[in-house]
Scaffold this active site. Structure first.
Site, short mmCIF file in Angstrom:
data_model
loop_
_atom_site.label_atom_id
_atom_site.label_comp_id
_atom_site.label_asym_id
_atom_site.label_seq_id
_atom_site.Cartn_x
_atom_site.Cartn_y
_atom_site.Cartn_z
N SER A 35 -19.48 35.54 23.17
CA SER A 35 -18.61 36.15 22.15
C SER A 35 -17.13 35.96 22.49
O SER A 35 -16.67 36.37 23.55
CB SER A 35 -18.91 37.64 22.02
OG SER A 35 -20.20 37.85 21.53
N HIS A 68 -18.69 33.46 16.49
CA HIS A 68 -19.48 32.39 17.07
C HIS A 68 -19.44 31.20 16.11
O HIS A 68 -19.93 31.29 14.98
CB HIS A 68 -20.92 32.83 17.30
CG HIS A 68 -21.09 33.82 18.41
ND1 HIS A 68 -21.60 33.48 19.64
CD2 HIS A 68 -20.77 35.14 18.47
CE1 HIS A 68 -21.62 34.56 20.41
NE2 HIS A 68 -21.12 35.58 19.71
N HIS A 92 -28.79 34.87 18.69
CA HIS A 92 -29.24 36.08 19.37
C HIS A 92 -30.57 36.59 18.83
O HIS A 92 -30.90 36.39 17.65
CB HIS A 92 -28.21 37.21 19.21
CG HIS A 92 -26.84 36.88 19.70
ND1 HIS A 92 -25.96 36.14 18.95
CD2 HIS A 92 -26.19 37.21 20.84
CE1 HIS A 92 -24.82 36.01 19.64
NE2 HIS A 92 -24.95 36.65 20.77
N TYR A 94 -31.15 39.69 18.18
CA TYR A 94 -30.90 40.72 17.17
C TYR A 94 -30.60 40.14 15.78
O TYR A 94 -30.62 40.88 14.79
CB TYR A 94 -29.78 41.67 17.60
CG TYR A 94 -28.42 41.06 17.78
CD1 TYR A 94 -27.63 40.66 16.71
CD2 TYR A 94 -27.87 40.92 19.06
CE1 TYR A 94 -26.38 40.12 16.88
CE2 TYR A 94 -26.61 40.39 19.24
CZ TYR A 94 -25.86 39.99 18.16
OH TYR A 94 -24.61 39.45 18.34
N GLU A 95 -30.33 38.85 15.70
CA GLU A 95 -30.13 38.22 14.39
C GLU A 95 -31.45 38.03 13.64
O GLU A 95 -31.45 37.64 12.47
CB GLU A 95 -29.43 36.88 14.55
CG GLU A 95 -28.01 36.96 15.08
CD GLU A 95 -27.40 35.60 15.30
OE1 GLU A 95 -27.05 34.94 14.31
OE2 GLU A 95 -27.29 35.18 16.48
N ALA A 122 -20.02 38.10 26.82
CA ALA A 122 -19.21 39.31 26.83
C ALA A 122 -20.13 40.48 27.15
O ALA A 122 -21.28 40.51 26.71
CB ALA A 122 -18.54 39.52 25.48
N MET A 229 -26.27 41.67 25.27
CA MET A 229 -27.35 41.40 24.33
C MET A 229 -27.77 39.94 24.32
O MET A 229 -28.24 39.43 23.29
CB MET A 229 -26.90 41.81 22.92
CG MET A 229 -26.41 43.24 22.82
SD MET A 229 -25.65 43.56 21.20
CE MET A 229 -24.85 45.16 21.52
N ASN A 253 -15.36 45.68 27.53
CA ASN A 253 -15.19 47.11 27.29
C ASN A 253 -15.88 47.89 28.40
O ASN A 253 -16.78 47.38 29.07
CB ASN A 253 -15.76 47.51 25.92
CG ASN A 253 -17.25 47.25 25.82
OD1 ASN A 253 -17.68 46.10 25.66
ND2 ASN A 253 -18.05 48.29 25.92
#
Length: 314
Positions: A35, A68, A92, A94-95, A122, A229, A253
């Site tokens: 990311s 992306h 990913h 999760y997509e 990330a 992820m 983060n």
């Protein structure tokens, strides 16, 4: 055993060989840009280079995530004229893709001749000693999905890629990690760079929601230093293919480890709704901040000219 994966990679390989200039046909390093880290592609020479969208490649899943680019980029690192292939953005779980789909590019890289893969991502920092902007060389991972049986190697084994039961205790190449630390010191000796290079363990979670406070505390107690992820399915398949792996995570983060405020707290009871919102949302992660941190790092921390050959020398 010839599996569907073997047939699909063969079809994709034939398509790429028909499209990509022949001088770029045999990359020895593959890089997956996480990311906000698409700027790593700027380390390639302007010419020759060739990019092709994921959507044009047979059996390659599209990337739907903001930040992306979704293209496979072939090019050259100077000064050693080292051919490389970059995934500028990844796909990913999760997509909605299967693990077999999101790891298909790794198997395709193996068919292209890639010997070493560099995976970037990330991540949220769980280790209290890590700061936003730190880079973390991964030396281990916690694969919660895999422990529950959701695994990229589940199903018939692709014998032409690797063995049925690969070990992962050596997944993160020690020599590459050593070289990464050495090069970091060399490149930043006189640069005054405040960005730090750490080393630690990555926890893979499915996403796309960011982790709760309790989940972050659990992962930290399990020994994770960062959480994200992606990456782990790709690394598992890379090791199944006997590729050397260097994985680097950018802390974009800080994960919230402390428990949230309780509704029966006296101070909370007397707070306005606006104050309550500020209190509960303090430190909350969001994707735009992740992309901003990634883009800044990509500008500052690219694969430096003349360094890439040191990852595969010897």
């Amino acid at each position: 055993m010839e599996t569907a994966t073997s047939q699909q990679t063969a079809e994709a390989l034939r398509y790429l060989y028909a499209k990509v200039p022949s001088k770029l046909h045999q990359p020895v390093i593959g890089i997956i840009c996480g990311s906000g880290l698409n700027g790593l592609a700027d380390a390639l020479l302007p010419e020759p280079r060739f990019g092709i969208p994921y959507t044009d490649i047979p059996h390659f899943s599209p990337c739907t995530v903001h930040g992306h680019a979704g293209k496979l980029l072939f090019g050259i690192f100077e000064p050693e004229a080292l051919p490389v292939v970059l995934m500028v953005g990844r796909v990913h779980f999760y997509e909605g893709h299967s693990f077999q789909s999101i790891t298909f590019p790794v198997r395709l890289m193996k068919r292209l001749g890639v010997e070493t893969i560099i995976v970037t991502n990330a991540s949220g920092g769980l280790n209290e000693d890590y700061a936003v902007g730190d880079l973390v060389v991964l030396n281990d991972h916690i694969n919660l999905a895999g422990l529950a049986g959701i695994h990229p190697l589940r199903g018939p084994n692709a014998d032409d890629f690797g063995v049925r039961f690969p070990a992962l205790s050596d997944a993160y190449d020690l020599d590459l990690r050593r070289r990464a630390h050495h090069l970091w010191k060399e490149l930043n000796r006189d640069a005054g760079n405040t960005r730090r290079l750490q080393e630690g363990t990555y926890a893979f979670v499915g996403g796309p929601s960011y982790e709760t406070r309790a989940e972050c505390r659990m992962l930290r107690r399990l020994g994770a230093d960062v959480v994200g992820m992606s990456t782990v399915p790709e690394i598992i398949v890379a090791r199944h293919c006997d590729m050397r792996v260097l994985a680097i995570s950018l802390v974009t983060n800080k994960a919230l480890l402390e428990a949230g405020p309780q509704g029966n707290d006296i101070q909370i009871q007397s707070s306005s709704r606006q104050d309550l919102t500020r209190t509960i949302e303090k430190g909350k992660a969001n994707h735009d901040e992740v992309l901003d941190a990634g883009e800044k790092a990509a500008r500052e921390v690219q694969v430096r000219r003349g360094c890439s050959n040191q990852f595969v020398a010897g």
